[in-house]
Motif scaffolding. Sequence first.
Motif, PDB file in Angstrom:
ATOM      1  N   GLU A   1      51.797  58.219  26.095  1.00 45.29           N
ATOM      2  CA  GLU A   1      51.449  57.867  24.719  1.00 45.29           C
ATOM      3  C   GLU A   1      52.365  56.763  24.197  1.00 45.29           C
ATOM      4  O   GLU A   1      51.924  55.856  23.499  1.00 45.29           O
ATOM      5  CB  GLU A   1      51.519  59.104  23.818  1.00 45.29           C
ATOM      6  CG  GLU A   1      50.413  60.088  24.094  1.00 45.29           C
ATOM      7  CD  GLU A   1      50.601  61.407  23.365  1.00 45.29           C
ATOM      8  OE1 GLU A   1      51.582  61.548  22.598  1.00 45.29           O
ATOM      9  OE2 GLU A   1      49.783  62.299  23.581  1.00 45.29           O
ATOM     10  N   GLY A   2      53.646  56.831  24.558  1.00 45.16           N
ATOM     11  CA  GLY A   2      54.588  55.784  24.131  1.00 45.16           C
ATOM     12  C   GLY A   2      54.212  54.432  24.704  1.00 45.16           C
ATOM     13  O   GLY A   2      54.265  53.418  24.019  1.00 45.16           O
ATOM     14  N   ASN A   3      53.801  54.414  25.970  1.00 45.58           N
ATOM     15  CA  ASN A   3      53.387  53.156  26.596  1.00 45.58           C
ATOM     16  C   ASN A   3      52.137  52.596  25.930  1.00 45.58           C
ATOM     17  O   ASN A   3      52.018  51.394  25.721  1.00 45.58           O
ATOM     18  CB  ASN A   3      53.141  53.364  28.094  1.00 45.58           C
ATOM     19  CG  ASN A   3      54.448  53.548  28.851  1.00 45.58           C
ATOM     20  OD1 ASN A   3      55.506  53.152  28.374  1.00 45.58           O
ATOM     21  ND2 ASN A   3      54.372  54.156  30.018  1.00 45.58           N
ATOM     22  N   ILE A   4      51.180  53.469  25.622  1.00 45.14           N
ATOM     23  CA  ILE A   4      49.963  53.015  24.949  1.00 45.14           C
ATOM     24  C   ILE A   4      50.304  52.463  23.571  1.00 45.14           C
ATOM     25  O   ILE A   4      49.824  51.399  23.168  1.00 45.14           O
ATOM     26  CB  ILE A   4      48.924  54.156  24.847  1.00 45.14           C
ATOM     27  CG1 ILE A   4      48.390  54.481  26.249  1.00 45.14           C
ATOM     28  CG2 ILE A   4      47.780  53.795  23.909  1.00 45.14           C
ATOM     29  CD1 ILE A   4      47.468  55.674  26.291  1.00 45.14           C
TER      30      ILE A   4
ATOM     31  N   LEU B   1      52.316  45.534  20.675  1.00 49.10           N
ATOM     32  CA  LEU B   1      52.498  44.183  21.217  1.00 49.10           C
ATOM     33  C   LEU B   1      51.233  43.355  21.045  1.00 49.10           C
ATOM     34  O   LEU B   1      51.291  42.176  20.700  1.00 49.10           O
ATOM     35  CB  LEU B   1      52.899  44.242  22.698  1.00 49.10           C
ATOM     36  CG  LEU B   1      54.317  44.713  22.977  1.00 49.10           C
ATOM     37  CD1 LEU B   1      54.537  44.882  24.484  1.00 49.10           C
ATOM     38  CD2 LEU B   1      55.334  43.736  22.417  1.00 49.10           C
ATOM     39  N   GLU B   2      50.058  43.976  21.275  1.00 50.60           N
ATOM     40  CA  GLU B   2      48.787  43.266  21.097  1.00 50.60           C
ATOM     41  C   GLU B   2      48.588  42.881  19.636  1.00 50.60           C
ATOM     42  O   GLU B   2      48.158  41.774  19.319  1.00 50.60           O
ATOM     43  CB  GLU B   2      47.632  44.149  21.599  1.00 50.60           C
ATOM     44  CG  GLU B   2      46.299  43.454  21.656  1.00 50.60           C
ATOM     45  CD  GLU B   2      46.258  42.294  22.641  1.00 50.60           C
ATOM     46  OE1 GLU B   2      45.469  41.364  22.411  1.00 50.60           O
ATOM     47  OE2 GLU B   2      47.006  42.287  23.637  1.00 50.60           O
ATOM     48  N   MET B   3      48.919  43.794  18.706  1.00 51.64           N
ATOM     49  CA  MET B   3      48.782  43.489  17.270  1.00 51.64           C
ATOM     50  C   MET B   3      49.717  42.349  16.877  1.00 51.64           C
ATOM     51  O   MET B   3      49.333  41.452  16.126  1.00 51.64           O
ATOM     52  CB  MET B   3      49.104  44.729  16.429  1.00 51.64           C
ATOM     53  CG  MET B   3      47.996  45.742  16.376  1.00 51.64           C
ATOM     54  SD  MET B   3      48.264  46.824  14.994  1.00 51.64           S
ATOM     55  CE  MET B   3      48.754  48.322  15.717  1.00 51.64           C
ATOM     56  N   LYS B   4      50.937  42.376  17.402  1.00 55.56           N
ATOM     57  CA  LYS B   4      51.895  41.327  17.087  1.00 55.56           C
ATOM     58  C   LYS B   4      51.422  39.981  17.620  1.00 55.56           C
ATOM     59  O   LYS B   4      51.467  38.968  16.938  1.00 55.56           O
ATOM     60  CB  LYS B   4      53.269  41.678  17.683  1.00 55.56           C
ATOM     61  CG  LYS B   4      54.353  40.705  17.329  1.00 55.56           C
ATOM     62  CD  LYS B   4      55.690  41.176  17.887  1.00 55.56           C
ATOM     63  CE  LYS B   4      56.789  40.223  17.509  1.00 55.56           C
ATOM     64  NZ  LYS B   4      58.076  40.620  18.057  1.00 55.56           N
TER      65      LYS B   4
END
Length: 182
Positions: A7-10, A16-19
């Motif tokens: 869950e942490g990796n997801i 990162l994708e949002m940023k």
Amino acid sequence: MNNECYEGNILNAALLEMKKNKCCCCPRYIIGPTGPTGPAASNALDAFASKYDATENPINLTASTQTVVPLATTGVLKNITGNNANTLTITSDGTYKIDYLFQGSSNAAATLTLDVTKNTTQIAGSTITKEVTANSDESLQGSIIVTLQNGDEIALALESSTNATVTPTSGTSAYLNIVKLA
């Protein structure tokens, strides 16, 4: 498989994708309104001056007697004058930073002392003292912040514990730089 790591990796991948895409749904990536304009800048360097020497003319020193260090060349000046030989003249009261240097070799082992003077009187706290060996290039350098007044004549003075001839190094062998701070 450990669910917390999964869950942490997801979550990290999603953040990162949002940023990367500057996602507008994430509050930390929303640009806020422009703040108020700050105060106008002041001219911080209201006064400054420089004198230096690049000659190699020997300076004869009499034991325990201050001798003015030659400063043959006047550098950039603003609201401080350099009309008098070897001195800079303050034109407005204020707090100033003074940087100074002398480099040379004495023909005798001695204690050399370099001072900044104001109207031919040593400025307290400006004294740089060094034990030197004969015929060895030495450097005496300092910096001081002081209060000066309109009309003050600032110079460098060199003194030796014994009669000596000091030969300045090649290149810039002495300088006196003054900047008004306030």
